[in-house]
Design a protein around this motif. Structure first.
Motif, PDB file in Angstrom:
ATOM      1  N   SER A 104       0.823  -1.209   0.000  1.00 26.27           N
ATOM      2  CA  SER A 104       0.000   0.000   0.000  1.00 26.27           C
ATOM      3  C   SER A 104       0.857   1.259   0.000  1.00 26.27           C
ATOM      4  N   ALA A 105       0.642   2.093  -0.997  1.00 24.51           N
ATOM      5  CA  ALA A 105       1.367   3.365  -1.097  1.00 24.51           C
ATOM      6  C   ALA A 105       0.740   4.440  -0.226  1.00 24.51           C
ATOM      7  N   LEU A 106      -0.461   4.176   0.259  1.00 27.09           N
ATOM      8  CA  LEU A 106      -1.219   5.203   0.974  1.00 27.09           C
ATOM      9  C   LEU A 106      -2.119   4.541   2.008  1.00 27.09           C
ATOM     10  N   GLN A 107      -2.172   5.151   3.177  1.00 27.61           N
ATOM     11  CA  GLN A 107      -3.149   4.763   4.187  1.00 27.61           C
ATOM     12  C   GLN A 107      -4.040   5.965   4.457  1.00 27.61           C
ATOM     13  N   VAL A 108      -5.347   5.750   4.472  1.00 30.06           N
ATOM     14  CA  VAL A 108      -6.317   6.820   4.672  1.00 30.06           C
ATOM     15  C   VAL A 108      -7.189   6.477   5.869  1.00 30.06           C
ATOM     16  N   ASN A 109      -7.274   7.376   6.813  1.00 34.48           N
ATOM     17  CA  ASN A 109      -8.166   7.185   7.953  1.00 34.48           C
ATOM     18  C   ASN A 109      -9.461   7.955   7.732  1.00 34.48           C
ATOM     19  N   TYR A 110     -10.564   7.337   8.095  1.00 36.39           N
ATOM     20  CA  TYR A 110     -11.853   8.007   8.059  1.00 36.39           C
ATOM     21  C   TYR A 110     -12.579   7.690   9.360  1.00 36.39           C
ATOM     22  N   GLN A 111     -13.593   8.482   9.697  1.00 39.64           N
ATOM     23  CA  GLN A 111     -14.360   8.206  10.906  1.00 39.64           C
ATOM     24  C   GLN A 111     -15.631   7.447  10.568  1.00 39.64           C
ATOM     25  N   ASP A 112     -15.802   6.327  11.252  1.00 39.85           N
ATOM     26  CA  ASP A 112     -17.014   5.543  11.078  1.00 39.85           C
ATOM     27  C   ASP A 112     -18.180   6.319  11.706  1.00 39.85           C
ATOM     28  N   PRO A 113     -19.242   6.589  10.950  1.00 38.96           N
ATOM     29  CA  PRO A 113     -20.336   7.426  11.468  1.00 38.96           C
ATOM     30  C   PRO A 113     -21.156   6.762  12.567  1.00 38.96           C
ATOM     31  N   LYS A 114     -21.000   5.446  12.757  1.00 39.67           N
ATOM     32  CA  LYS A 114     -21.788   4.751  13.782  1.00 39.67           C
ATOM     33  C   LYS A 114     -21.001   4.539  15.070  1.00 39.67           C
ATOM     34  N   SER A 115     -19.771   4.074  14.934  1.00 42.94           N
ATOM     35  CA  SER A 115     -18.976   3.787  16.126  1.00 42.94           C
ATOM     36  C   SER A 115     -18.134   4.971  16.570  1.00 42.94           C
ATOM     37  N   PHE A 116     -17.967   5.961  15.695  1.00 44.55           N
ATOM     38  CA  PHE A 116     -17.101   7.119  15.928  1.00 44.55           C
ATOM     39  C   PHE A 116     -15.615   6.753  15.953  1.00 44.55           C
ATOM     40  N   ASP A 117     -15.268   5.518  15.608  1.00 43.72           N
ATOM     41  CA  ASP A 117     -13.874   5.106  15.534  1.00 43.72           C
ATOM     42  C   ASP A 117     -13.236   5.630  14.254  1.00 43.72           C
ATOM     43  N   GLU A 118     -11.905   5.773  14.297  1.00 39.18           N
ATOM     44  CA  GLU A 118     -11.156   6.037  13.074  1.00 39.18           C
ATOM     45  C   GLU A 118     -10.745   4.693  12.481  1.00 39.18           C
ATOM     46  N   ILE A 119     -11.060   4.494  11.222  1.00 37.26           N
ATOM     47  CA  ILE A 119     -10.776   3.247  10.520  1.00 37.26           C
ATOM     48  C   ILE A 119      -9.753   3.522   9.428  1.00 37.26           C
ATOM     49  N   THR A 120      -8.832   2.587   9.212  1.00 37.50           N
ATOM     50  CA  THR A 120      -7.779   2.752   8.221  1.00 37.50           C
ATOM     51  C   THR A 120      -8.112   2.008   6.938  1.00 37.50           C
ATOM     52  N   LEU A 121      -8.001   2.704   5.815  1.00 42.66           N
ATOM     53  CA  LEU A 121      -8.103   2.103   4.484  1.00 42.66           C
ATOM     54  C   LEU A 121      -6.706   1.973   3.902  1.00 42.66           C
ATOM     55  N   TYR A 122      -6.422   0.841   3.269  1.00 37.62           N
ATOM     56  CA  TYR A 122      -5.132   0.610   2.621  1.00 37.62           C
ATOM     57  C   TYR A 122      -5.321   0.667   1.113  1.00 37.62           C
ATOM     58  N   SER A 123      -4.431   1.398   0.456  1.00 40.29           N
ATOM     59  CA  SER A 123      -4.619   1.620  -0.977  1.00 40.29           C
ATOM     60  C   SER A 123      -4.593   0.323  -1.778  1.00 40.29           C
ATOM     61  N   TYR A 124      -3.858  -0.686  -1.326  1.00 38.04           N
ATOM     62  CA  TYR A 124      -3.774  -1.935  -2.090  1.00 38.04           C
ATOM     63  C   TYR A 124      -5.102  -2.678  -2.084  1.00 38.04           C
ATOM     64  N   THR A 125      -5.687  -2.857  -0.909  1.00 41.36           N
ATOM     65  CA  THR A 125      -6.954  -3.598  -0.835  1.00 41.36           C
ATOM     66  C   THR A 125      -8.150  -2.733  -1.201  1.00 41.36           C
ATOM     67  N   GLY A 126      -8.082  -1.435  -0.912  1.00 49.06           N
ATOM     68  CA  GLY A 126      -9.237  -0.577  -1.143  1.00 49.06           C
ATOM     69  C   GLY A 126      -9.289   0.067  -2.501  1.00 49.06           C
ATOM     70  N   ALA A 127      -8.143   0.118  -3.209  1.00 44.84           N
ATOM     71  CA  ALA A 127      -8.117   0.804  -4.504  1.00 44.84           C
ATOM     72  C   ALA A 127      -7.485  -0.046  -5.596  1.00 44.84           C
ATOM     73  N   VAL A 128      -6.280  -0.573  -5.349  1.00 48.12           N
ATOM     74  CA  VAL A 128      -5.556  -1.327  -6.380  1.00 48.12           C
ATOM     75  C   VAL A 128      -6.322  -2.590  -6.781  1.00 48.12           C
ATOM     76  N   GLN A 129      -6.712  -3.390  -5.804  1.00 48.84           N
ATOM     77  CA  GLN A 129      -7.408  -4.641  -6.117  1.00 48.84           C
ATOM     78  C   GLN A 129      -8.777  -4.403  -6.731  1.00 48.84           C
ATOM     79  N   GLU A 130      -9.320  -3.216  -6.504  1.00 47.67           N
ATOM     80  CA  GLU A 130     -10.608  -2.876  -7.103  1.00 47.67           C
ATOM     81  C   GLU A 130     -10.445  -2.230  -8.473  1.00 47.67           C
ATOM     82  N   GLY A 131      -9.203  -2.039  -8.904  1.00 48.33           N
ATOM     83  CA  GLY A 131      -8.948  -1.440 -10.213  1.00 48.33           C
ATOM     84  C   GLY A 131      -9.226   0.040 -10.288  1.00 48.33           C
TER      85      GLY A 131
END
Length: 746
Positions: A104-131
Motif C-alpha cells: 500500500s502506497a497510501l493509508q487513509v483514515n476516516y471516521q465511522d459514522p456509527k462507532s465514531f472510531d477512526e478506521i484505516t483504508l489501505y490503498s492496495y486492498t481498497g483501490a488497487v485490487q478494485e482497479g
C-alpha cells in the motif's frame, strides 16, 4: 425499559454536544473536500519511465501500480515497497504474495459514522485490487489517484523529483469524499523506508528526543507499532503531558539505512499536523519501517456519556471539523551513499536542509560552561477565613538569586547562562498572560539583580509564558483565547515549566493572532526593567491550533510565526534563549537550553544517538536537560560529553517544609545548597572537554557499538564515551566502564 431510555438520552446528549461543536462557527471560512460524486478520473500515463533529471529517475509499473525512484549516482532504488520485496519467490519458486500493508502506497483514515472510531483504508486492498487507480503526468512527476469507491473517497498523490531529492505530496483540497465517510488523516508511503527483517548493516532512525536507532529484528507476528506527534503535538486537541521519562519529537525527520545506501525523509510541509509512525519486527509483514502521517481535519475530544455503548468505541469521542487543512502535506527524501549513509551523514544533510530553508547559520554567541534555571516562585495552597485560595511562595528572591550567581561565579566562573523562571506575578504557574508582564514584588529588586549579573558578565534571561493563561490581566482576557471552529475557547491541561509533567489545571491558549502583541509588550517591558536577555520557553517548544483563522488551522504556520516572533526579540536588541526548542525555534535562538540527550526509551528502540546535537552543535550554543532532575546523573554527564555540550541544572534558594504539598516535581532535588557541591564537581570537570569542543561543530560521529561512540569536532577535538559495564580499548586509548576520554588529534 428504564435503562434503554437512559441510553437513548445519553445518545441524544452526545449528538447535541457534537452538533454544538461542529456548528457554523468559522467553518464557512475553511476549505471543504471536493464532492466525490462530481469527480471523474482517467489514466493518462500507462507504464515505464515517467521522467528523469541528472540525479533521479521516476518509474511507474502500471501492472502492479507501483512508483519507484532510482538514484543515478548510486543505483539504489527507493520506492513504494522495498526492492527486496518486488520480485520475491518462495523456496519452491512460486512468486511470493506480499502483505497488503507492504503493497500500500497510501493509508487513509476516516471516521465511522456509527462507532465514531477512526478506521484505516489501505490503498492496495481498497483501490488497487478494485482497479480504481488513475494516473496523470505532471511537471517533474506523476499524480496517482487512489479511489476507494466503497467509501466514496478519492485521494490524489503527487510523486516528483528535484535536483537533490524526490518528494511525495498530498493536497487536502484535492481530496474527494461523499456525505457519509469523512477523511481524518493520511499516511504517505508507509514502506518507502522499509527494511527486511533481520537484514544486516541496516537500521531505522526515529527522531524521538535526541534520536533513536531501531534495528529491524523480526520477533513476533504483529511487531511493535507506535506513533508520536511531531513537535509534541497540537495542544488544541491533546493533553500536553511529557513526563520526565518521555521526550517529544523536535525534528520533522525520519530515516532508513540499507547497506551502503540510506534515505533521509524530511517533512517539508504540514509538520505541525504530522506524526512519525513505526512498525518494527512484524513477521507477518516481514519488513520494518518508519513513515509520516498527517492530520488533515482537526478534532475535539468529548467525554463519552455514561451508558452510551457503541460497537467498538470505549473511550472519548473525537468530534471532527467540517473544514480541512489548506496546506499541502509533503515529505521530501534525500538519498545518501557510502560514508554518508550513516547517522552523521543524515544529520549533516538535515543541517544543510535547515541552512537552505530555515536560515540556520553559525551564531557569534559563545558556548557557556553551564546553564542554570533559577526558579523564582510558585503558587502554594492557602486559606483565607477558611476559604481555599493560593499564595505566592518565593523560592528564590532577587537577593538570593544574586547570592547564587556570586557563588557560581566564584566556584566555576562567570561564563554561564541564568534562565530566570517564575519571576512573574504567579511564579512558574500560569495565570495571567506572561505573568502579567510584571515581576512579583515579593521577590525584591530585580533591576538590581540584572545590573549585578551584567557587571559579572553573566547572561541572564527572564522567561515569559505567552501561551497559557486562566485569568484576565496585562491587557488580555478570555476573549483573546484561541478557539475551536465552533467558536468555543480552547482549553488544555497545563504543564510544569521545568519538568514538563502534566498538571491538573485547565488553561486557555492565547490566540495565535495575539502572540505578536504579547511579544511586543515583553520587548517594551524589558526596555524599562534593564534585563538583557529574554526567554520564551513555552513558545519555542509547543505548537497549537487556532480555528479563528484558516492559516492557523491544525497548528499550521507555527514554524513561521515563531521565527518572526524570535526575530522581533533579537531585532529589539535582546539575546534570546529557547528551552527544549523544536528545530525551527533552535534555528532562530541565540542559546538553547534543555537540548535533549535521551529518547523516550520505547521498547522498540535499540539505543539513543545525539542526533539533535549532531545537527545544531557549533551553530547555536547548547546546554543539556537539567542533570539534577535526571534519574542517572552520571549517565547524563556522559551524554553531555558525547556531543560536547555543557551541563544544565535547575535550582532555587529557599526550601520550607510546606513545599511538600506542592505539585511541581522540581521541588525535590533542586535546592541549591543541597546540590551545589555536585554542580561544582561536574561543571569543572566538563570545562576540560569544553575547551576542545566549545563553539566547534561536529564533523564526524562513529558508532563502534551500542556502548562505545567517537565524536569528532572541528579543530581536531574528540570525545570517546563508553556506556558499557567493562573498559574498552579504542584507537585513542582505553575508556573505563561508564566513562569518557577526550583529546585533540594531530
Amino acid at each position: 425499559m428504564k435503562n434503554r431510555s437512559f441510553r437513548i438520552f445519553a445518545l441524544l446528549l452526545a449528538l447535541i454536544t457534537l452538533l454544538g461543536l461542529t456548528g457554523c462557527g468559522n467553518d464557512k471560512s475553511l476549505v471543504t473536500f471536493l464532492n466525490f460524486g462530481d469527480q471523474s478520473y482517467d489514466s493518462e500515463f500507462a507504464n515505464g519511465k515517467v521522467c528523469e533529471n541528472d540525479r533521479f529517475e521516476l518509474n511507474w509499473d502500471d501492472s502492479l501500480k507501483r512508483v519507484s525512484f532510482v538514484d543515478k549516482q548510486s543505483g539504489a532504488v527507493w520506492g513504494q515497497i522495498p526492492a527486496e520485496a518486488q520480485n520475491g519467490v518462495t523456496e519452491n519458486g512460486v512468486k511470493k504474495k506480499n502483505h497488503p500493508q507492504l503493497e500500500s502506497a497510501l493509508q487513509v483514515n476516516y471516521q465511522d459514522p456509527k462507532s465514531f472510531d477512526e478506521i484505516t483504508l489501505y490503498s492496495y486492498t481498497g483501490a488497487v485490487q478494485e482497479g480504481e487507480i488513475y494516473t496523470e503526468k505532471i511537471d517533474n512527476g506523476l499524480k496517482v489517484i487512489y479511489e476507494f469507491t466503497e467509501f466514496d473517497i478519492a485521494v490524489p498523490v503527487e510523486y516528483t523529483i528535484g535536483e537533490d531529492s524526490f518528494a511525495v505530496t498530498v493536497d487536502p483540497k484535492e481530496i474527494a469524499e461523499g456525505e457519509e465517510y469523512k477523511v481524518t488523516s493520511v499516511a504517505l508511503e508507509p514502506f518507502l523506508c522499509g527494511l527486511k527483517n533481520n537484514s544486516e548493516n541496516s537500521f531505522l532512525f526515529i527522531p524521538d528526543g535526541s534520536g533513536a536507532i531501531v534495528e529491524p529484528v523480526g520477533e513476533q507476528a504483529v511487531g511493535n507499532v507506535g506513533s508520536k506527534e511531531v513537535y509534541g503535538g497540537d495542544l488544541a486537541y491533546r493533553k500536553f503531558g511529557t513526563s520526565t521519562t518521555s521526550e517529544q519529537i523536535k525534528m520533522p525527520i525520519f530515516a532508513a539505512k540499507k547497506g551502503d545506501s540510506a534515505v533521509l525523509g524530511v517533512i517539508s510541509s504540514g509538520a505541525p499536523s504530522a506524526s512519525i509512525n513505526w512498525n518494527i519486527g512484524s513477521n507477518d509483514i516481514g519488513y520494518s519501517t518508519v513513515y509520516p502521517s498527517f492530520r488533515i481535519r482537526g478534532f475535539k475530544n468529548i467525554e463519552r456519556p455514561e451508558n452510551f455503548i457503541t460497537t467498538t468505541t470505549l473511550g472519548n469521542f473525537k468530534v471532527f471539523d467540517k473544514g480541512i487543512l489548506t496546506t499541502p502535506v509533503k515529505a521530501e527524501y534525500f538519498v545518501l551513499s557510502g560514508e554518508k549513509a550513516s547517522v552523521y551523514g543524515m544529520a549533516e544533510k538535515y543541517r544543510d536542509y535547515l541552512k537552505e530553508n530555515f536560515g540556520l547559520e553559525r551564531t557569534e554567541n559563545k558556548e557557556v560552561d553551564a546553564s542554570f534555571k533559577i526558579i523564582g516562585a510558585t503558587l502554594q495552597p492557602d486559606f483565607i477565613l477558611g476559604i481555599p485560595t493560593t499564595k505566592l511562595f518565593p523560592l528564590t528572591t532577587a537577593a538570593e538569586a544574586e547570592k547564587i550567581a556570586d557563588e557560581l561565579s566564584e566556584k566555576i566562573g562567570s561564563n554561564i547562562n541564568l534562565n530566570l523562571l517564575g519571576f512573574g506575578q504567579s511564579g512558574v504557574d500560569a495565570q495571567k498572560v506572561a505573568g502579567g508582564f510584571k515581576t512579583a514584588g515579593r521577590l525584591g529588586n530585580m533591576e538590581k539583580l540584572y545590573s549585578a549579573l551584567d557587571k559579572k558578565g553573566i547572561n541572564a534571561f527572564l522567561d515569559y509564558d505567552v501561551i497559557a493563561f486562566n485569568k484576565s490581566g496585562g491587557g488580555f482576557s478570555k476573549k483573546d483565547a484561541a478557539v475551536y471552529s465552533s467558536g468555543m475557547s480552547i482549553t488544555y491541561t497545563s504543564f510544569d515549566t521545568v519538568s514538563k509533567a502534566s498538571n491538573d489545571d485547565r488553561f486557555y491558549l492565547l490566540s495565535r493572532s495575539n502572540l505578536s502583541r504579547a511579544v511586543e509588550k515583553i520587548i517594551k517591558v524589558s526596555a524599562k526593567n534593564g534585563v538583557s536577555g529574554i526567554s520564551l520557553n513555552s513558545l519555542g517548544s509547543t505548537v497549537y491550533s487556532d480555528y479563528a483563522n484558516q492559516e492557523t488551522y491544525l497548528a499550521n504556520n507555527m514554524e513561521n510565526d515563531v521565527a518572526k516572533l524570535f526575530a522581533g526579540v533579537k531585532k529589539g536588541g535582546y539575546k534570546l534563549l529557547s528551552t527544549s526548542a523544536n528545530s525551527y525555534a533552535a534555528v532562530n535562538a541565540d542559546f538553547v537550553n534543555d537540548a535533549p540527550i535521551y529518547s523516550s526509551d520505547n521498547i522498540a528502540f535499540d539505543f539513543d544517538v545525539p542526533f539533535y546535537e549532531l545537527v545544531f552543535k557549533g551553530y547555536v550554543p547548547l546546554s543539556s536537560v537539567s542533570i539534577n532532575l535526571c534519574s542517572d546523573k552520571d549517565n547524563a554527564i556522559l551524554r553531555c560529553a558525547e556531543s560536547g555540550i555543557s551541563p544544565s541544572y535547575t535550582v532555587y534558594g529557599n526550601f520550607r517544609k510546606e513545599l511538600v504539598t506542592n505539585d511541581n516535581t522540581f521541588i525535590f532535588g533542586s535546592s541549591f545548597d543541597g546540590i551545589k557541591k555536585d554542580i561544582y564537581s561536574a561543571v569543572n570537570k566538563a570545562k576540560d572537554y569544553l575547551k576542545l569542543t566549545g563553539n566547534a561543530e561536529i564533523v564526524g560521529y562513529e558508532i563502534i557499538n551500542k556502548d562505545v561512540r567517537i565524536t569528532r569536532f572541528a579543530g581536531g577535538g574528540y570525545t570517546v564515551v563508553n556506556y558499557g559495564e567493562a573498559p574498552v580499548a579504542t584507537q585513542y586509548g582505553e575508556v573505563a566502564a561508564g566513562g569518557y576520554i577526550y583529546g585533540r588529534e594531530g
